[in-house]
Structure formats: structure tokens, C-alpha cells
Scaffold this motif. Structure first.
Motif, short mmCIF file in Angstrom:
data_model
loop_
_atom_site.label_atom_id
_atom_site.label_comp_id
_atom_site.label_asym_id
_atom_site.label_seq_id
_atom_site.Cartn_x
_atom_site.Cartn_y
_atom_site.Cartn_z
N ASP A 114 17.91 107.27 -62.98
CA ASP A 114 16.46 107.44 -62.93
C ASP A 114 16.03 108.23 -61.70
OD1 ASP A 114 16.10 105.98 -65.34
OD2 ASP A 114 16.19 104.09 -64.21
N GLY A 115 16.81 109.25 -61.36
CA GLY A 115 16.47 110.14 -60.26
C GLY A 115 16.88 109.65 -58.88
N VAL A 116 17.53 108.47 -58.80
CA VAL A 116 17.89 107.89 -57.51
C VAL A 116 19.41 107.69 -57.46
CG1 VAL A 116 17.59 105.89 -55.99
CG2 VAL A 116 15.66 106.70 -57.38
N TRP A 117 20.04 108.13 -56.37
CA TRP A 117 21.49 107.94 -56.20
C TRP A 117 21.78 106.49 -55.86
CZ3 TRP A 117 24.94 111.37 -57.72
CH2 TRP A 117 24.56 112.70 -57.84
N LYS A 118 22.68 105.87 -56.62
CA LYS A 118 23.11 104.49 -56.39
C LYS A 118 24.63 104.43 -56.42
CE LYS A 118 19.14 102.28 -56.25
NZ LYS A 118 18.75 101.46 -55.11
N ILE A 119 25.19 103.56 -55.63
CA ILE A 119 26.64 103.35 -55.63
C ILE A 119 27.00 102.58 -56.89
CG2 ILE A 119 28.58 102.24 -54.46
CD1 ILE A 119 26.94 102.62 -51.82
N ILE A 120 27.97 103.11 -57.64
CA ILE A 120 28.41 102.44 -58.87
C ILE A 120 29.83 101.89 -58.73
CG2 ILE A 120 26.85 103.69 -60.38
CD1 ILE A 120 29.34 105.43 -61.22
N HIS A 121 30.56 102.38 -57.72
CA HIS A 121 31.93 101.89 -57.50
C HIS A 121 32.28 102.11 -56.04
CE1 HIS A 121 36.08 100.84 -58.24
NE2 HIS A 121 36.45 101.94 -57.60
N GLU A 122 32.93 101.11 -55.47
CA GLU A 122 33.40 101.20 -54.08
C GLU A 122 34.80 100.61 -54.02
OE1 GLU A 122 31.30 100.34 -49.96
OE2 GLU A 122 31.80 98.48 -51.01
N HIS A 123 35.69 101.32 -53.35
CA HIS A 123 37.06 100.86 -53.18
C HIS A 123 37.44 101.05 -51.72
CE1 HIS A 123 41.43 100.76 -54.84
NE2 HIS A 123 41.35 100.20 -53.67
N SER A 124 37.77 99.95 -51.05
CA SER A 124 38.19 99.99 -49.65
C SER A 124 39.57 99.35 -49.54
CB SER A 124 37.23 99.19 -48.76
OG SER A 124 35.94 99.73 -48.85
N SER A 125 40.38 99.91 -48.65
CA SER A 125 41.70 99.31 -48.42
C SER A 125 42.13 99.55 -46.99
CB SER A 125 42.74 99.90 -49.38
OG SER A 125 42.96 101.27 -49.10
N VAL A 126 42.90 98.60 -46.50
CA VAL A 126 43.53 98.72 -45.19
C VAL A 126 45.02 98.78 -45.45
CG1 VAL A 126 44.00 97.55 -42.99
CG2 VAL A 126 41.71 97.48 -43.98
N PRO A 127 45.71 99.79 -44.91
CA PRO A 127 47.16 99.86 -45.11
C PRO A 127 47.84 98.63 -44.52
CG PRO A 127 46.35 101.80 -43.94
CD PRO A 127 45.21 100.86 -44.09
N PHE A 128 49.00 98.29 -45.05
CA PHE A 128 49.77 97.19 -44.47
C PHE A 128 51.19 97.66 -44.22
CE2 PHE A 128 50.27 96.57 -49.01
CZ PHE A 128 51.60 96.24 -49.16
N HIS A 129 51.83 96.99 -43.27
CA HIS A 129 53.20 97.35 -42.92
C HIS A 129 54.14 97.01 -44.08
CE1 HIS A 129 52.43 98.49 -38.78
NE2 HIS A 129 51.57 97.48 -38.73
N MET A 130 54.99 97.93 -44.40
CA MET A 130 55.90 97.79 -45.54
C MET A 130 57.26 97.22 -45.11
SD MET A 130 53.96 98.83 -47.98
CE MET A 130 55.02 99.17 -49.36
N ASP A 131 57.26 96.41 -44.06
CA ASP A 131 58.49 95.84 -43.52
C ASP A 131 58.73 94.41 -44.01
OD1 ASP A 131 56.52 94.46 -42.15
OD2 ASP A 131 57.16 95.14 -40.16
N GLY A 132 57.95 93.97 -44.99
CA GLY A 132 58.09 92.60 -45.51
C GLY A 132 57.17 91.61 -44.82
N SER A 133 56.52 92.02 -43.74
CA SER A 133 55.64 91.10 -43.01
C SER A 133 54.24 91.01 -43.64
CB SER A 133 55.50 91.53 -41.55
OG SER A 133 54.74 92.74 -41.47
N PHE A 134 53.85 92.03 -44.39
CA PHE A 134 52.53 92.13 -45.01
C PHE A 134 51.39 92.11 -43.99
CE2 PHE A 134 55.23 90.34 -48.37
CZ PHE A 134 55.13 91.39 -49.27
N ARG A 135 51.69 92.46 -42.74
CA ARG A 135 50.66 92.53 -41.71
C ARG A 135 49.77 93.75 -41.97
NH1 ARG A 135 52.59 94.26 -37.02
NH2 ARG A 135 54.46 95.00 -38.05
N ALA A 136 48.47 93.54 -41.83
CA ALA A 136 47.55 94.68 -41.94
C ALA A 136 47.87 95.66 -40.82
CB ALA A 136 46.11 94.20 -41.84
N ALA A 137 47.87 96.93 -41.15
CA ALA A 137 48.21 97.97 -40.16
C ALA A 137 46.92 98.42 -39.47
CB ALA A 137 48.93 99.10 -40.83
N ILE A 138 46.26 97.48 -38.79
CA ILE A 138 45.00 97.80 -38.14
C ILE A 138 45.21 98.60 -36.85
CG2 ILE A 138 43.73 95.91 -39.18
CD1 ILE A 138 44.05 94.37 -36.55
N ASP A 139 46.46 98.82 -36.50
CA ASP A 139 46.78 99.60 -35.30
C ASP A 139 46.85 101.10 -35.58
OD1 ASP A 139 49.00 99.08 -36.91
OD2 ASP A 139 50.40 99.27 -35.25
#
Length: 142
Positions: A114-139
Motif C-alpha cells: 500500500d505504498g509503504v515499505w515494510k519488512i517481510i523477512h529478517e534473517h540474522s546469524s552469528v557464526p560459531f566455531h566449528m571445533d565442536g565447542s559450538f561457541r559463538a564466534a563473537i570475537d
């Protein structure tokens, strides 16, 4: 590319950041279509826009929650827009007053409704270490 549409889409994304900074869940949710689907960091795997859930998350932080884009691109095709890039999130924990900051990958799709831009989909992710620890790679840094 239509510069007016690109500016309008950027304004929506900036309004989300301003709403988070102001701790105003309603201002953030107002940028989404009521039927939007989000894939974000918190469970469940998929859900719609949840104002109460967002407000509860905001309440886990003290003061503003800052969100800044890096390498944000906006691609337009008619009434659809796709944005992607990296987002730096910065906030202070309510309990303990610890400074938290992390980079996350974000893809946001918008539709002109209706003439207005609206968000219809959002996807966010934080990488994680692939060493088996499943720690978020926030570094990680871009």
C-alpha cells in the motif's frame, strides 16, 4: 536503481536501529508487516514479529541497544527490496553491567505494501566455531 526507493528502504532500516536505541519495541515492530517471518538468534527456529518477546529481550539490557551496519547493500526490484550486510550490536547487560558487542550477519527483505515499505523477512546469524565447542564466534571482526 530508484534512489527514492533506496532512501525509503534505508529509512525503514534506520528506524529499526533508532527503535532499539530508544528501547522502543513498538517502534521496531511498526517497521514490519504483520505477516513477517523472522529467523533470528533466539528460539524457535522461525516465528513472526513478537512485540512482547522483543520488549522482554530489550529489558535484559541496560540503556540503549546500538545497531550499526557495515557493507550494507540494498537491491531493489519493483516492490521488493533485499538488504544484506554485517551489523555490529552493542549494549550493556542489565545484570552485571557488562559491555557486550558482536557482529552478526543480516538479510532483510522488504515489500512495498500500500505504498509503504515494510519488512517481510529478517534473517540474522552469528557464526560459531566449528571445533565442536559450538561457541559463538563473537570475537570475529570484518
Amino acid at each position: 536503481m530508484n534512489q527514492a526507493d533506496e532512501a525509503a528502504v534505508a529509512k525503514v532500516l534506520d528506524a529499526v536501529a533508532a527503535g532499539l536505541h530508544a528501547r522502543d519495541a513498538a517502534a521496531v515492530v511498526a517497521q514490519f508487516s504483520p505477516r513477517a517471518v523472522t529467523f533470528d538468534l533466539a528460539p524457535p527456529l522461525t516465528h513472526g514479529v513478537d512485540a512482547a518477546g522483543l520488549a522482554a529481550w530489550i529489558d535484559t539490557w541496560e540503556g540503549p541497544i546500538d545497531q550499526a551496519w557495515r557493507a550494507r547493500t540494498i537491491t531493489l526490484s519493483g516492490d521488493l527490496a533485499v538488504c544484506h550486510g554485517l551489523q555490529m550490536i552493542r549494549a550493556t547487560t542489565l545484570q552485571g553491567g557488562d559491555h557486550a558487542e558482536w557482529w552478526q550477519r543480516s538479510t532483510i527483505c522488504l515489500r512495498r505494501l500500500d505504498g509503504v515499505w515494510k519488512i517481510i523477512h529478517e534473517h540474522s546469524s552469528v557464526p560459531f566455531h566449528m571445533d565442536g565447542s559450538f561457541r559463538a564466534a563473537i570475537d570475529l571482526q570484518p
